[in-house]
Design an enzyme around this catalytic site. Structure first.
Site, PDB file in Angstrom:
ATOM      1  N   GLU A 112       0.837  -1.215   0.000  1.00 44.60           N
ATOM      2  CA  GLU A 112       0.000   0.000   0.000  1.00 44.60           C
ATOM      3  C   GLU A 112       0.864   1.254   0.000  1.00 44.60           C
ATOM      4  O   GLU A 112       0.529   2.247  -0.637  1.00 44.60           O
ATOM      5  CB  GLU A 112      -0.964  -0.023   1.175  1.00 44.60           C
ATOM      6  CG  GLU A 112      -2.049  -1.084   1.007  1.00 44.60           C
ATOM      7  CD  GLU A 112      -2.965  -1.185   2.208  1.00 44.60           C
ATOM      8  OE1 GLU A 112      -2.474  -1.590   3.286  1.00 44.60           O
ATOM      9  OE2 GLU A 112      -4.152  -0.864   2.081  1.00 44.60           O
ATOM     10  N   GLU A 132      -3.818  -9.566   3.362  1.00 45.93           N
ATOM     11  CA  GLU A 132      -4.585  -9.271   4.573  1.00 45.93           C
ATOM     12  C   GLU A 132      -5.738 -10.260   4.794  1.00 45.93           C
ATOM     13  O   GLU A 132      -6.093 -10.548   5.929  1.00 45.93           O
ATOM     14  CB  GLU A 132      -5.154  -7.854   4.514  1.00 45.93           C
ATOM     15  CG  GLU A 132      -4.108  -6.754   4.700  1.00 45.93           C
ATOM     16  CD  GLU A 132      -3.472  -6.304   3.395  1.00 45.93           C
ATOM     17  OE1 GLU A 132      -3.482  -7.076   2.411  1.00 45.93           O
ATOM     18  OE2 GLU A 132      -2.937  -5.185   3.371  1.00 45.93           O
TER      19      GLU A 132
HETATM   20  N1  T1G Z   1       4.077  -7.851  11.632  1.00 42.31           N
HETATM   21  C1  T1G Z   1       4.827  -8.228  12.686  1.00 42.31           C
HETATM   22  N2  T1G Z   1       5.739  -9.233  12.640  1.00 42.31           N
HETATM   23  C2  T1G Z   1       5.889  -9.868  11.465  1.00 42.31           C
HETATM   24  C3  T1G Z   1       5.134  -9.536  10.317  1.00 42.31           C
HETATM   25  C4  T1G Z   1       4.193  -8.467  10.435  1.00 42.31           C
HETATM   26  N3  T1G Z   1       3.466  -8.056   9.399  1.00 42.31           N
HETATM   27  N4  T1G Z   1       5.527 -10.372   9.309  1.00 42.31           N
HETATM   28  C5  T1G Z   1       6.468 -11.185   9.813  1.00 42.31           C
HETATM   29  N5  T1G Z   1       6.696 -10.887  11.094  1.00 42.31           N
HETATM   30  C6  T1G Z   1       7.664 -11.539  11.976  1.00 42.31           C
HETATM   31  C7  T1G Z   1       7.377 -13.016  12.176  1.00 42.31           C
HETATM   32  O1  T1G Z   1       6.430 -13.185  13.226  1.00 42.31           O
HETATM   33  C8  T1G Z   1       8.750 -13.542  12.541  1.00 42.31           C
HETATM   34  O2  T1G Z   1       8.991 -13.159  13.898  1.00 42.31           O
HETATM   35  C9  T1G Z   1       9.684 -12.704  11.672  1.00 42.31           C
HETATM   36  O3  T1G Z   1       8.933 -11.513  11.327  1.00 42.31           O
HETATM   37  C10 T1G Z   1      10.076 -13.418  10.406  1.00 42.31           C
HETATM   38  O4  T1G Z   1       8.851 -13.831   9.785  1.00 42.31           O
HETATM   39  C11 T1G Z   1      -3.103  -1.939   6.833  1.00 42.31           C
HETATM   40  C12 T1G Z   1      -3.309  -4.173   8.210  1.00 42.31           C
HETATM   41  C13 T1G Z   1       7.140 -11.338   5.248  1.00 42.31           C
HETATM   42  C14 T1G Z   1       6.841 -13.383   3.813  1.00 42.31           C
HETATM   43  O5  T1G Z   1       0.416 -10.616   6.170  1.00 42.31           O
HETATM   44  O6  T1G Z   1       4.077 -13.373   5.199  1.00 42.31           O
HETATM   45  O7  T1G Z   1      -0.522  -4.823   6.407  1.00 42.31           O
HETATM   46  O8  T1G Z   1       9.428 -15.470  14.822  1.00 42.31           O
HETATM   47  O9  T1G Z   1       9.343 -16.296   9.936  1.00 42.31           O
HETATM   48  O10 T1G Z   1       9.514 -16.925   6.356  1.00 42.31           O
HETATM   49  O11 T1G Z   1      -3.500  -3.232   4.983  1.00 42.31           O
HETATM   50  O12 T1G Z   1       6.642 -13.102   7.523  1.00 42.31           O
HETATM   51  O13 T1G Z   1      11.330 -13.978  14.145  1.00 42.31           O
HETATM   52  O14 T1G Z   1       9.918 -13.406  16.178  1.00 42.31           O
HETATM   53  O15 T1G Z   1       7.475 -15.425   8.446  1.00 42.31           O
HETATM   54  O16 T1G Z   1      11.076 -14.982   5.730  1.00 42.31           O
HETATM   55  C15 T1G Z   1       0.043  -7.900   6.011  1.00 42.31           C
HETATM   56  C16 T1G Z   1       3.047 -11.465   6.975  1.00 42.31           C
HETATM   57  C17 T1G Z   1      -0.075  -7.450   7.418  1.00 42.31           C
HETATM   58  C18 T1G Z   1       2.749 -10.574   5.777  1.00 42.31           C
HETATM   59  C19 T1G Z   1       8.590 -13.312   5.602  1.00 42.31           C
HETATM   60  N6  T1G Z   1       1.314  -8.595   5.825  1.00 42.31           N
HETATM   61  N7  T1G Z   1       4.413 -11.950   6.967  1.00 42.31           N
HETATM   62  O17 T1G Z   1       8.574 -14.706   5.726  1.00 42.31           O
HETATM   63  O18 T1G Z   1       9.910 -14.968   7.871  1.00 42.31           O
HETATM   64  S1  T1G Z   1      -1.623  -6.687   7.748  1.00 42.31           S
HETATM   65  C20 T1G Z   1       1.393  -9.938   5.938  1.00 42.31           C
HETATM   66  C21 T1G Z   1       4.795 -12.920   6.074  1.00 42.31           C
HETATM   67  C22 T1G Z   1      -1.535  -5.189   6.900  1.00 42.31           C
HETATM   68  C23 T1G Z   1      -2.648  -3.141   6.076  1.00 42.31           C
HETATM   69  C24 T1G Z   1      -2.802  -4.400   6.849  1.00 42.31           C
HETATM   70  C25 T1G Z   1       6.192 -13.414   6.222  1.00 42.31           C
HETATM   71  C26 T1G Z   1       7.182 -12.845   5.215  1.00 42.31           C
HETATM   72  P1  T1G Z   1       9.986 -14.056  14.836  1.00 42.31           P
HETATM   73  P2  T1G Z   1       8.825 -15.241   9.030  1.00 42.31           P
HETATM   74  P3  T1G Z   1       9.834 -15.470   6.373  1.00 42.31           P
END
Ligand code: T1G
Length: 708
Positions: A112, A132
């Protein structure tokens, strides 16, 4: 390609480089957008507008990616301004051209931010998406409005409803980005693009003015099709239909009103229990990978793996290993069995080819890494051996004796047993420290759950190796202690028994299945029994007969069906009748007659049950046994139980898992139910000491997840 992190602690820092204000987001590990990042982005855009020397703005992410999205750890906490929509609107309003240079993940709020920028360049390896929906949300920072305007209703809906990631090339084709970099040097690619735009005096190009919705008829058709499809598929999920509504608003409303429309629906989703459940599931499946052993020990190297046994499980495990790029040697007792094992593996691949999930070349490449042998010496160089032979202690101990004889020192020796005592297997060889359980779930190449079962004498680095293997296989590993059924199957036996009690007390198996499906499981317990084969549970009940508490209630209905050979789909009838091999069965009056007869034998006067009563009993039994499993240390934390049930037993992900669900309905209410049911059957409904203790302290299961 990763960008260096800044020495200072600022989550966002900016510096002027040759007329370009370079804005770097630096919030390890994935540049999730928290309050500091939001503040930093606004300050950077303000600085750009205020500085005449800044002729363009370049936004990049430090570390391994652009931005992973909003920081989902902030949900459920008081909102700290500025909001992400405000940040995106500020970026879009910037008086200088803003370029987003993307490497790695640009997901959710991250994309975004890029959509609010005026130009976008991605390098190979980039992953763009609006996932999301997988968290029970929708893009809430203008993503529904800008994506539809930029790439059209159909492409935007496909991206948002699937939550899938698209690479740089597809993003270019879709129009999500303007350029794909020639190299993976995202910083210099971005800088060069910025200088090019300056040189051509390119103006800010605001996405809100993009014309992707100009073809109204096509947009209306795309929205209608997506709505119809979503109504069929979304299975009670809240956010998918709201995403469709938001894209419709983008078509029909002015941009600012569309943003308001989106924001209202985003907040509805954010406050929903579904968002809480899905975010819990997201973190739980990552937390389960962390155990004392993975913290303190280093996994052993795994390159060559042996699989003993070419049956359904052995073949499925072999496919999972081959798909992870490992070399596999399958051991069977003779050539004919080995040929059958290889044929099993080929059958799995052929089925995936038939479904166009893989290409024939994938199968060919995988099979090149599959060897077979009928003598154990072929395992002399294996780093890991997984046995998946007949579930009999003597048979398994004989296999382990051979492994002990031929495997090199340090080879990890794993059993796939579902319930046998792994301590007993380990004690039968000279190297118990190398033995652990790797409990796969059928089909082993598809099911995500892998229970890493930890015997008493296993070395920590062997456990760490089990978790490392799970990562290679892209599975969700859960640490389990040794007991009958470990975590998942032990709970299954209990909530299945609760269903049987309901059936004998008056609810039909068909009503129970329907109620459990309405709760969100893909299938009810009796459909699952018919699918897997009633004879499996029958064998387990016969195995446990000798040690079963004589005072414990025992429902014979399942045995009655099995004694007739009615095992389910594979025999054409079980609880349901399957016409000529149909996958979905029909209720069977003869089964209902057997149930009535068994009720009479048991002296039960049947009563009716409401669906919500069925679910409360089914869930109370599941939650109570899950609590016992945590209480006994078989599972590390409640979240490990949640991940097990979600990834291995069809528990609806949007409810987070049984323990998260218990917290969401109130643990005290669950305890009240258990105590009420105990009046009918005090032996079956013994409240777990963990639940009694937590309720007495006013705590819930989540408090145990944090304290681990
Ligand atoms: N927020 C907080 N922590 C996050 C995070 C996030 N969005 N994404 C990953 N982490 C942490 C995860 O818990 C782990 O922590 C570490 O980062 C590595 O993640 C307004 C509201 C990016 C593809 O849904 O898909 O935006 O265990 O083990 O395999 O519209 O993380 O090390 O303590 O998964 O390399 C939308 C979610 C949010 C993407 C990387 N975004 N993340 O994968 O590492 S909602 C998502 C992923 C939003 C807006 C809305 C994957 C990754 P720890 P990982 P990875």
């Amino acid at each position: 390609m990763t960008l260096p992190s800044a020495p200072d602690t600022a989550a966002v820092h900016h510096e002027l480089r040759g007329g370009v204000l370079v804005v770097t987001i630096d919030h390890a590990p994935v540049n999730a957008i928290n309050a500091a990042v939001r503040r930093g982005l606004i300050d950077a855009i303000d600085a750009a507008d205020a500085n005449p020397s800044a002729r363009a703005v370049l936004i990049v992410g430090a570390g391994r990616g652009f931005i992973a999205g909003a920081d989902i750890r902030e949900f459920g906490k008081p909102a700290i301004p500025p909001s992400l929509p405000d940040v995106c609107n500020r970026i879009e309003a910037c008086g200088k051209p803003v370029i987003a240079a993307i490497h790695g993940a640009a997901l959710g709020g991250g994309l975004e931010v890029a959509l609010a920028s005026h130009y976008r360049i991605a390098v190979e390896g980039a992953k763009l998406g609006l996932p999301e929906v997988q968290l029970g949300l929708l893009p809430g920072a203008g993503g529904t409005q800008r994506s539809a305007r930029l790439i059209g209703a159909q492409a935007a809906l496909s991206l948002m409803l699937s939550g899938r990631h698209v690479g740089a090339r597809e993003a270019l084709r879709l129009g999500l980005v303007d350029r794909v970099g020639q190299s993976d040097d995202v910083f210099n690619e971005g800088l060069a693009y910025a200088h090019e735009l300056i040189a051509t005096q390119a103006a800010p190009r605001r996405t809100k003015n993009a014309r992707g919705l100009a073809d109204e008829a096509a947009s209306v058709a795309a929205i209608a099709a997506a709505r119809a499809e979503t109504q069929k598929k979304s299975r009670g999920l809240l956010s998918p239909l709201k995403i469709v509504d938001c894209v419709e608003a983008a078509l029909n409303l002015p941009f600012d009103e569309g943003l308001r429309f989106e924001r209202e629906r985003f907040l509805e989703c954010r406050e929903s229990p579904q968002r809480a459940g899905l975010v819990h599931a997201f973190f739980a499946e990552r937390e389960t990978q962390k155990s004392p052993e993975t913290r303190d020990a280093k996994a052993r190297e795994i390159r060559a793996v042996g699989v003993v046994g070419g049956g359904t499980m052995g073949a499925g495990i072999a496919v999972a290993l081959l798909d992870a790029g490992l070399a596999v040697t399958m051991i069977e007792r003779d050539d004919a069995s080995l040929e059958r094992g290889r044929a099993h593996v080929e059958k799995v691949y052929d089925a995936l080819i038939a479904k166009e999930r893989i290409t024939p070349e994938t199968k060919t490449r995988a099979l090149q890494r599959l060897n077979g042998a009928t003598h154990y010496d072929a395992l002399a160089d294996a780093d890991l051996v997984i046995e998946a032979v007949f579930e009999d202690m003597a048979v398994k101990q004989a296999v382990f004796a051979e492994l002990d004889r031929v495997c090199k020192p340090g080879a990890v020796l794993a059993t796939n047993t579902s319930y046998l005592d792994i301590d007993e297997i380990a004690a039968s060889i000279s190297r118990p420290q190398d033995v652990l359980g790797l409990h796969f779930f059928s089909p082993a190449n598809i099911m995500k759950l892998l229970e890493v079962v930890v015997p008493k004498r296993v070395a920590a680095d062997v456990v760490a190796t089990g978790f490392e293997l799970a990562k290679k296989l892209r599975k969700v590993a859960v640490r389990a202690g040794v007991c009958d059924g470990f975590i998942g199957n032990r709970m299954l036996a209990v909530y299945r028994a609760a269903a049987d009690h309901l059936m004998e007390d008056g609810a039909s198996p068909y009503q129970i299945d329907a109620a459990v499906r309405d709760f969100g499981f893909p299938m009810g317990p009796y459909q699952v029994i018919d699918l897997a084969g009633g004879d499996i549970g029958w064998a387990a009940r016969k195995r446990r007969a000798a040690t079963r508490d004589p005072n414990a209630r025992y429902v014979r209905i399942g045995d009655e069906l099995c004694e007739r050979g009615w095992f389910g789909q594979k025999s054409g009838r079980g609880y349901y009748r399957y016409e000529s091999g149909a996958r979905s069965g029909k209720p069977d009056a003869e089964v209902e007659a057997i149930i009535d007869a068994e009720r009479a034998c048991a002296g039960v006067t049947p009563r009716t049950f409401r669906d919500d009563e069925i679910v409360r009993r089914y869930m109370a039994a599941m939650i109570n046994e899950g609590a016992n499993i945590v209480h006994e240390g078989i599972a590390q934390r409640p979240l490990d139980v949640d991940a097990t049930l979600v990834h291995g037993f069809g528990f609806p992900r949007h409810r987070g898992g049984p323990m998260h669900y218990a917290d969401s309905i109130g643990l005290a209410n669950v305890l009240d139910d258990i105590r009420a049911f105990a009046k009918e059957d005090p032996l079956f409904w013994r409240a777990s000491p963990l639940i009694v203790d937590l309720v007495a302290r006013g705590e819930n299961f989540a408090s145990l997840n944090r304290s681990s």
